[in-house]
Design a protein around this motif. Structure first.
Motif, PDB file in Angstrom:
ATOM      1  N   SER A  63      -1.625 -44.499  -3.988  1.00  0.00           N
ATOM      2  CA  SER A  63      -1.955 -43.916  -2.683  1.00  0.00           C
ATOM      3  C   SER A  63      -1.637 -44.863  -1.531  1.00  0.00           C
ATOM      4  CB  SER A  63      -3.419 -43.491  -2.639  1.00  0.00           C
ATOM      5  OG  SER A  63      -4.256 -44.623  -2.593  1.00  0.00           O
ATOM      6  N   TRP A 105     -12.680 -36.016  -1.561  1.00  0.00           N
ATOM      7  CA  TRP A 105     -11.523 -35.211  -1.127  1.00  0.00           C
ATOM      8  C   TRP A 105     -10.322 -36.129  -0.850  1.00  0.00           C
ATOM      9  CZ3 TRP A 105     -10.529 -30.018  -0.664  1.00  0.00           C
ATOM     10  CH2 TRP A 105      -9.406 -29.655   0.076  1.00  0.00           C
ATOM     11  N   MET A 109      -6.717 -36.280  -2.912  1.00  0.00           N
ATOM     12  CA  MET A 109      -5.486 -35.924  -2.166  1.00  0.00           C
ATOM     13  C   MET A 109      -4.555 -37.138  -2.064  1.00  0.00           C
ATOM     14  SD  MET A 109      -5.611 -32.815  -1.419  1.00  0.00           S
ATOM     15  CE  MET A 109      -6.921 -31.655  -1.620  1.00  0.00           C
ATOM     16  N   ASN A 112      -3.205 -37.904  -5.830  1.00  0.00           N
ATOM     17  CA  ASN A 112      -2.405 -36.863  -6.503  1.00  0.00           C
ATOM     18  C   ASN A 112      -1.229 -36.377  -5.657  1.00  0.00           C
ATOM     19  OD1 ASN A 112      -4.543 -37.202  -8.215  1.00  0.00           O
ATOM     20  ND2 ASN A 112      -5.209 -35.086  -8.241  1.00  0.00           N
ATOM     21  N   LEU A 113      -1.395 -36.418  -4.340  1.00  0.00           N
ATOM     22  CA  LEU A 113      -0.376 -35.807  -3.478  1.00  0.00           C
ATOM     23  C   LEU A 113       0.359 -36.864  -2.635  1.00  0.00           C
ATOM     24  CD1 LEU A 113       0.613 -32.968  -3.054  1.00  0.00           C
ATOM     25  CD2 LEU A 113      -1.302 -32.572  -1.497  1.00  0.00           C
ATOM     26  N   TYR A 153      -9.405 -30.920  -6.606  1.00  0.00           N
ATOM     27  CA  TYR A 153      -8.363 -31.196  -7.611  1.00  0.00           C
ATOM     28  C   TYR A 153      -7.340 -30.053  -7.638  1.00  0.00           C
ATOM     29  CZ  TYR A 153      -6.363 -32.244 -12.253  1.00  0.00           C
ATOM     30  OH  TYR A 153      -5.510 -32.527 -13.306  1.00  0.00           O
ATOM     31  N   THR A 155      -6.642 -27.902  -5.357  1.00  0.00           N
ATOM     32  CA  THR A 155      -5.878 -27.874  -4.105  1.00  0.00           C
ATOM     33  C   THR A 155      -4.773 -28.928  -4.130  1.00  0.00           C
ATOM     34  OG1 THR A 155      -7.882 -27.149  -2.983  1.00  0.00           O
ATOM     35  CG2 THR A 155      -6.110 -27.975  -1.589  1.00  0.00           C
ATOM     36  N   SER A 156      -5.104 -30.126  -4.617  1.00  0.00           N
ATOM     37  CA  SER A 156      -4.090 -31.198  -4.666  1.00  0.00           C
ATOM     38  C   SER A 156      -2.950 -30.808  -5.607  1.00  0.00           C
ATOM     39  CB  SER A 156      -4.712 -32.530  -5.104  1.00  0.00           C
ATOM     40  OG  SER A 156      -5.009 -32.528  -6.495  1.00  0.00           O
ATOM     41  N   LYS A 157      -3.274 -30.167  -6.713  1.00  0.00           N
ATOM     42  CA  LYS A 157      -2.238 -29.830  -7.705  1.00  0.00           C
ATOM     43  C   LYS A 157      -1.402 -28.640  -7.244  1.00  0.00           C
ATOM     44  CE  LYS A 157      -3.111 -33.065 -10.738  1.00  0.00           C
ATOM     45  NZ  LYS A 157      -2.102 -34.063 -11.100  1.00  0.00           N
TER      46      LYS A 157
END
Ligand SMILES: NC(=O)c1ccc[n+]([C@@H]2O[C@H](COP(=O)([O-])OP(=O)(O)OC[C@H]3O[C@@H](n4cnc5c(N)ncnc54)[C@H](O)[C@@H]3O)[C@@H](O)[C@H]2O)c1
Length: 259
Positions: A63, A105, A109, A112-113, A153, A155-157
């Protein structure tokens, strides 16, 4: 030896799916740049690679942009190329939205993103220069639909799936393929932690929570193994998958087939 002389960057390489994929690429001749925050886990994976495998270990948090810059520095200094990127590092959250703190959150995010964004940006530069490359993003069945206690999770995926589609569209003309995989329930420490936490919410053990989930939701009635995911990643990175880009591929024993 499908990947002899290829340079593969794998994030989250110290455990679970990332570990299995690193060992599979190593066994097929790839040069590896392995990234993880878990230094001792990375050292264990390094010790399990074939003795003739060339590898570098980067202990860092995906990150943070500096981790992707460290990958680019190593790739540039030693190989002058990156052929394959597997954005695999990921963390879960187990909470409905009203219990999801800002810290939870942001962590999910950012790992993962945003981590995939930083790493892809750096690796794309090498791939564009070389006129080709392959990127695989490890999303999840959770990115395909909502699942209980996984608002952040999921939402990130879901975001990572669209990140993959956009990357596929933008870079196909440069010879770069990008696909997303969506594992279902794979036997790893993440899956174990997830079910422990779900079990606590239901007043049952993690093992019971997992068994209930398998019985109720997975047509093949079993959990998947890390090797079963690694094999798909290697196929997608091989010339046999030369016409596959922008695909979103479930590896889930039928879990999402009936949704
Ligand atoms: N196991 C499953 O059932 C399952 C299902 C769907 C998707 N996935 C996805 O597969 C990927 C791998 O998960 P796994 O199940 O192998 O889990 P795991 O916990 O065994 O491995 C994840 C690895 O990522 C590393 N990591 C975590 N945060 C990091 C960060 N900020 N920077 C660098 N490294 C970091 C961890 O140290 C660990 O080594 C994840 O993206 C996960 O969301 C797993």
């Amino acid at each position: 030896m499908r990947f002899k002389d290829k340079v593969a960057v794998i994030t989250g390489a110290a455990s679970g799916i990332g570990r299995a994929t690193s060992l599979a690429f190593g066994a097929e001749g790839a040069n590896l740049i392995l990234v993880d925050i878990d230094e001792s886990g990375l050292a264990e994976v390094a010790g399990s690679l074939p003795t003739d495998c060339q590898f570098d270990l980067i202990v860092g948090d995906v990150s943070k942009e500096e981790t992707s810059l460290a990958v680019a520095r190593v790739a540039n200094k030693i190989y002058k190329r990156v052929n394959i990127l597997f954005n695999n590092a990921g963390v879960e959250t187990v909470a409905p939205l009203h219990e999801t703190t800002e810290e939870m959150w942001d962590n999910v995010m950012d790992t993962n993103l945003k981590g995939a964004y930083f790493m892809t940006k750096q690796c794309l530069a090498f791939m564009i220069d070389a006129g080709g490359g392959v990127i695989i993003n490890n999303a999840s069945d959770a990115g395909l639909r909502g699942i209980k206690y996984s608002a952040a999770y999921s939402t990130s995926k879901a975001g990572l799936i669209h990140f993959s589609l956009s990357t596929a569209v933008d870079y196909a003309s440069k010879g770069i393929r990008c696909n997303a995989i969506c594992p279902g329930c794979i036997r790893t420490p993440l899956c174990e932690r997830f079910n422990e936490n779900v079990g606590k919410r239901k007043g049952i053990t993690g093992a019971q929570a997992l068994q209930e989930f398998v019985d109720d939701n997975i047509p093949m009635k079993r959990v998947g193994e890390c090797d079963e995911v690694a094999k798909v990643v290697l196929f997608l990175c091989s010339p046999d998958a030369g016409y596959i880009t922008g695909a979103v591929i479930p590896i889930d024993g039928g879990l999402t087939a009936g949704m």
